[in-house]
Design a protein around this motif. Structure first.
Motif, PDB file in Angstrom:
ATOM      1  N   LEU A 164      36.524  39.068  36.899  1.00  0.00           N
ATOM      2  CA  LEU A 164      35.581  38.388  37.779  1.00  0.00           C
ATOM      3  C   LEU A 164      35.058  39.332  38.842  1.00  0.00           C
ATOM      4  CD1 LEU A 164      37.127  36.077  36.344  1.00  0.00           C
ATOM      5  CD2 LEU A 164      37.035  34.793  38.477  1.00  0.00           C
ATOM      6  N   SER A 165      34.020  38.890  39.530  1.00  0.00           N
ATOM      7  CA  SER A 165      33.502  39.666  40.654  1.00  0.00           C
ATOM      8  C   SER A 165      34.587  39.788  41.719  1.00  0.00           C
ATOM      9  CB  SER A 165      32.270  38.970  41.246  1.00  0.00           C
ATOM     10  OG  SER A 165      32.618  37.668  41.711  1.00  0.00           O
ATOM     11  N   GLY A 166      34.471  40.830  42.569  1.00  0.00           N
ATOM     12  CA  GLY A 166      35.471  41.067  43.614  1.00  0.00           C
ATOM     13  C   GLY A 166      36.768  41.624  43.075  1.00  0.00           C
ATOM     14  N   ASP A 167      36.707  42.307  41.923  1.00  0.00           N
ATOM     15  CA  ASP A 167      37.892  42.924  41.309  1.00  0.00           C
ATOM     16  C   ASP A 167      39.004  41.914  41.023  1.00  0.00           C
ATOM     17  OD1 ASP A 167      36.757  45.481  41.332  1.00  0.00           O
ATOM     18  OD2 ASP A 167      37.398  45.834  43.402  1.00  0.00           O
ATOM     19  N   ARG A 168      38.629  40.701  40.727  1.00  0.00           N
ATOM     20  CA  ARG A 168      39.624  39.678  40.391  1.00  0.00           C
ATOM     21  C   ARG A 168      39.821  39.632  38.872  1.00  0.00           C
ATOM     22  NH1 ARG A 168      36.923  34.567  42.987  1.00  0.00           N
ATOM     23  NH2 ARG A 168      35.103  35.714  42.158  1.00  0.00           N
ATOM     24  N   VAL A 169      41.065  39.411  38.470  1.00  0.00           N
ATOM     25  CA  VAL A 169      41.423  39.406  37.048  1.00  0.00           C
ATOM     26  C   VAL A 169      42.204  38.131  36.743  1.00  0.00           C
ATOM     27  CG1 VAL A 169      42.672  40.589  35.207  1.00  0.00           C
ATOM     28  CG2 VAL A 169      41.495  41.921  36.973  1.00  0.00           C
ATOM     29  N   VAL A 170      41.871  37.523  35.623  1.00  0.00           N
ATOM     30  CA  VAL A 170      42.545  36.303  35.189  1.00  0.00           C
ATOM     31  C   VAL A 170      43.156  36.534  33.812  1.00  0.00           C
ATOM     32  CG1 VAL A 170      42.325  33.842  34.678  1.00  0.00           C
ATOM     33  CG2 VAL A 170      40.876  34.884  36.457  1.00  0.00           C
ATOM     34  N   ARG A 171      44.476  36.366  33.748  1.00  0.00           N
ATOM     35  CA  ARG A 171      45.156  36.438  32.431  1.00  0.00           C
ATOM     36  C   ARG A 171      45.122  35.035  31.836  1.00  0.00           C
ATOM     37  NH1 ARG A 171      50.557  35.954  30.466  1.00  0.00           N
ATOM     38  NH2 ARG A 171      50.855  37.215  28.582  1.00  0.00           N
ATOM     39  N   TRP A 172      44.401  34.899  30.718  1.00  0.00           N
ATOM     40  CA  TRP A 172      44.173  33.590  30.126  1.00  0.00           C
ATOM     41  C   TRP A 172      45.111  33.289  28.960  1.00  0.00           C
ATOM     42  CZ3 TRP A 172      40.587  30.339  32.289  1.00  0.00           C
ATOM     43  CH2 TRP A 172      40.305  29.140  31.587  1.00  0.00           C
ATOM     44  N   GLY A 173      45.502  34.313  28.252  1.00  0.00           N
ATOM     45  CA  GLY A 173      46.311  34.094  27.049  1.00  0.00           C
ATOM     46  C   GLY A 173      45.420  33.730  25.874  1.00  0.00           C
ATOM     47  N   SER A 174      45.810  32.747  25.082  1.00  0.00           N
ATOM     48  CA  SER A 174      45.001  32.311  23.943  1.00  0.00           C
ATOM     49  C   SER A 174      43.960  31.302  24.416  1.00  0.00           C
ATOM     50  CB  SER A 174      45.893  31.671  22.877  1.00  0.00           C
ATOM     51  OG  SER A 174      46.355  30.405  23.320  1.00  0.00           O
ATOM     52  N   ALA A 175      43.099  30.901  23.482  1.00  0.00           N
ATOM     53  CA  ALA A 175      42.069  29.922  23.828  1.00  0.00           C
ATOM     54  C   ALA A 175      42.587  28.488  23.799  1.00  0.00           C
ATOM     55  CB  ALA A 175      40.895  30.058  22.856  1.00  0.00           C
ATOM     56  N   GLU A 176      43.828  28.290  23.426  1.00  0.00           N
ATOM     57  CA  GLU A 176      44.390  26.941  23.398  1.00  0.00           C
ATOM     58  C   GLU A 176      44.577  26.405  24.814  1.00  0.00           C
ATOM     59  OE1 GLU A 176      47.971  27.066  21.157  1.00  0.00           O
ATOM     60  OE2 GLU A 176      47.003  27.778  19.311  1.00  0.00           O
ATOM     61  N   ASP A 177      44.398  25.085  24.969  1.00  0.00           N
ATOM     62  CA  ASP A 177      44.548  24.401  26.269  1.00  0.00           C
ATOM     63  C   ASP A 177      43.605  24.969  27.323  1.00  0.00           C
ATOM     64  OD1 ASP A 177      46.628  22.800  25.239  1.00  0.00           O
ATOM     65  OD2 ASP A 177      48.105  24.363  25.684  1.00  0.00           O
ATOM     66  N   SER A 178      42.402  25.361  26.896  1.00  0.00           N
ATOM     67  CA  SER A 178      41.472  25.992  27.840  1.00  0.00           C
ATOM     68  C   SER A 178      41.056  25.048  28.964  1.00  0.00           C
ATOM     69  CB  SER A 178      40.235  26.511  27.106  1.00  0.00           C
ATOM     70  OG  SER A 178      40.528  27.704  26.426  1.00  0.00           O
ATOM     71  N   ALA A 179      40.923  23.759  28.682  1.00  0.00           N
ATOM     72  CA  ALA A 179      40.543  22.816  29.731  1.00  0.00           C
ATOM     73  C   ALA A 179      41.619  22.761  30.817  1.00  0.00           C
ATOM     74  CB  ALA A 179      40.311  21.432  29.135  1.00  0.00           C
ATOM     75  N   ALA A 180      42.880  22.694  30.413  1.00  0.00           N
ATOM     76  CA  ALA A 180      43.981  22.673  31.386  1.00  0.00           C
ATOM     77  C   ALA A 180      44.053  23.994  32.147  1.00  0.00           C
ATOM     78  CB  ALA A 180      45.297  22.392  30.678  1.00  0.00           C
ATOM     79  N   LYS A 181      43.805  25.095  31.459  1.00  0.00           N
ATOM     80  CA  LYS A 181      43.839  26.405  32.123  1.00  0.00           C
ATOM     81  C   LYS A 181      42.715  26.531  33.143  1.00  0.00           C
ATOM     82  CE  LYS A 181      46.083  28.676  28.206  1.00  0.00           C
ATOM     83  NZ  LYS A 181      45.984  29.687  27.122  1.00  0.00           N
ATOM     84  N   ALA A 182      41.547  25.993  32.817  1.00  0.00           N
ATOM     85  CA  ALA A 182      40.430  26.033  33.758  1.00  0.00           C
ATOM     86  C   ALA A 182      40.763  25.237  35.017  1.00  0.00           C
ATOM     87  CB  ALA A 182      39.170  25.487  33.089  1.00  0.00           C
ATOM     88  N   ASP A 183      41.361  24.057  34.851  1.00  0.00           N
ATOM     89  CA  ASP A 183      41.756  23.259  36.018  1.00  0.00           C
ATOM     90  C   ASP A 183      42.797  23.993  36.852  1.00  0.00           C
ATOM     91  OD1 ASP A 183      40.061  21.241  35.210  1.00  0.00           O
ATOM     92  OD2 ASP A 183      41.645  20.082  34.201  1.00  0.00           O
ATOM     93  N   ALA A 184      43.756  24.626  36.187  1.00  0.00           N
ATOM     94  CA  ALA A 184      44.789  25.363  36.909  1.00  0.00           C
ATOM     95  C   ALA A 184      44.191  26.544  37.667  1.00  0.00           C
ATOM     96  CB  ALA A 184      45.861  25.848  35.937  1.00  0.00           C
ATOM     97  N   LEU A 185      43.223  27.228  37.063  1.00  0.00           N
ATOM     98  CA  LEU A 185      42.593  28.363  37.726  1.00  0.00           C
ATOM     99  C   LEU A 185      41.868  27.939  39.001  1.00  0.00           C
ATOM    100  CD1 LEU A 185      41.813  31.342  37.770  1.00  0.00           C
ATOM    101  CD2 LEU A 185      39.868  30.781  36.281  1.00  0.00           C
ATOM    102  N   VAL A 186      41.125  26.862  38.928  1.00  0.00           N
ATOM    103  CA  VAL A 186      40.420  26.378  40.114  1.00  0.00           C
ATOM    104  C   VAL A 186      41.414  26.006  41.205  1.00  0.00           C
ATOM    105  CG1 VAL A 186      38.953  24.531  41.002  1.00  0.00           C
ATOM    106  CG2 VAL A 186      38.412  25.599  38.810  1.00  0.00           C
ATOM    107  N   ALA A 187      42.518  25.370  40.808  1.00  0.00           N
ATOM    108  CA  ALA A 187      43.517  24.949  41.795  1.00  0.00           C
ATOM    109  C   ALA A 187      44.144  26.145  42.508  1.00  0.00           C
ATOM    110  CB  ALA A 187      44.597  24.115  41.111  1.00  0.00           C
TER     111      ALA A 187
END
Length: 266
Positions: free
Chosen positions: A219-242
């Motif tokens: 992401l911008s600002g030198d931010r990095v997100v470890r996502w893993g696999s594409a499974e449970d992407s909706a839950a991961k997106a909610d967790a990231l925002v939180a």
């Protein structure tokens, strides 16, 4: 003598009446085939006239073809769509093969996601088209290849598009490439982009994939997100925002286990 004569006359009248009835029935029976024949001739005439009106006359001919964009981006020109459709002006409306027109458009213009061909009797044909939207760009060859939400590679562009992340598939030595194939891995990566909230997606600069189970967002600002696999992407997106909201200024996020996200850096 008078009584006998009257009786004989009555008998003669009954015989005369009984003799006429079969004659009337035969007339009705013989008249019915004539009526059926007349109706058959009329039906054939009407059918022939209908066929001539549909295919032989100038009443129901294609006189105009229009293009309507349903939704999303509009990159193709009307001339490109009309040229690929190949609908001949002056051809009978009834002989228009809508399926063939749609197949030609989708085959010749990969940018199109869907096509609906509609007759507008008596003289018009409408091509309702929807273009694919790029969710990621694959760099290479001095330009970028657009990728839609289904992982389809559909268009080329010389410059990157603001707000659309780059997609890097670094799979040369990955066993995932042999197990899943590049197309499936690319679809999985794009599904992650599709699951991101609009604000996070706009800040995403790169989606880096080293295996089916290892997807990382830069992401911008030198931010990095470890996502893993594409499974449970909706839950991961909610967790990231939180965790982003809870740890303002953090630079490293791990949502590979969305029930237990991790944050580091500041």
């Amino acid at each position: 003598m008078a009584g006998a004569t009257t009786a004989e006359r009555g008998e003669d009248r009954r015989q005369s009446d009984s003799g006429r009835r079969p004659t009337a029935g035969r007339r009705r029976w013989f008249g019915r085939p004539r009526l059926l024949a007349a109706l058959l001739v009329l039906a054939v005439a009407l059918g022939g006239f209908g066929a001539w009106a549909l295919y032989g006359s100038d009443w129901l001919r294609v006189e105009r073809v229009s293009v309507r964009w349903q939704e999303g981006p509009r990159v193709l020109t009307e001339e490109q769509v009309l040229g690929a459709a190949g609908v001949a002006l002056g051809s009978p409306m009834a002989s228009l093969d809508k399926g063939a027109v749609s197949d030609r458009l989708l085959a010749e213009l990969p940018r199109l996601e869907s096509v609906d061909v509609v007759r507008g009797w008596p003289h018009g044909v409408s091509l309702k088209v929807t273009e694919r939207r790029a969710l990621a760009l694959v760099p290479g060859g001095g330009g970028y290849t657009e990728v839609d939400r289904e992982g389809v590679l559909f268009g080329e562009r010389e410059e990157a598009e603001p707000g659309v992340p780059l997609l890097e598939l670094e799979l040369t030595d990955s066993p995932s490439l042999r197990r899943f194939g590049e197309d499936r891995i690319r679809r999985a990566a794009v599904s992650v982009v599709a699951a991101l909230p609009e604000g996070v997606r706009g800040d995403t600069r790169m989606v880096r994939v080293t295996s089916y189970d290892s997807i990382t967002l830069e992401l911008s600002g030198d931010r990095v997100v470890r996502w893993g696999s594409a499974e449970d992407s909706a839950a991961k997106a909610d967790a990231l925002v939180a965790v982003m909201n809870a740890a303002d200024g953090a630079r490293h996020f791990d949502v590979s286990a969305p029930s237990a996200p991790a944050v580091s850096g500041g």
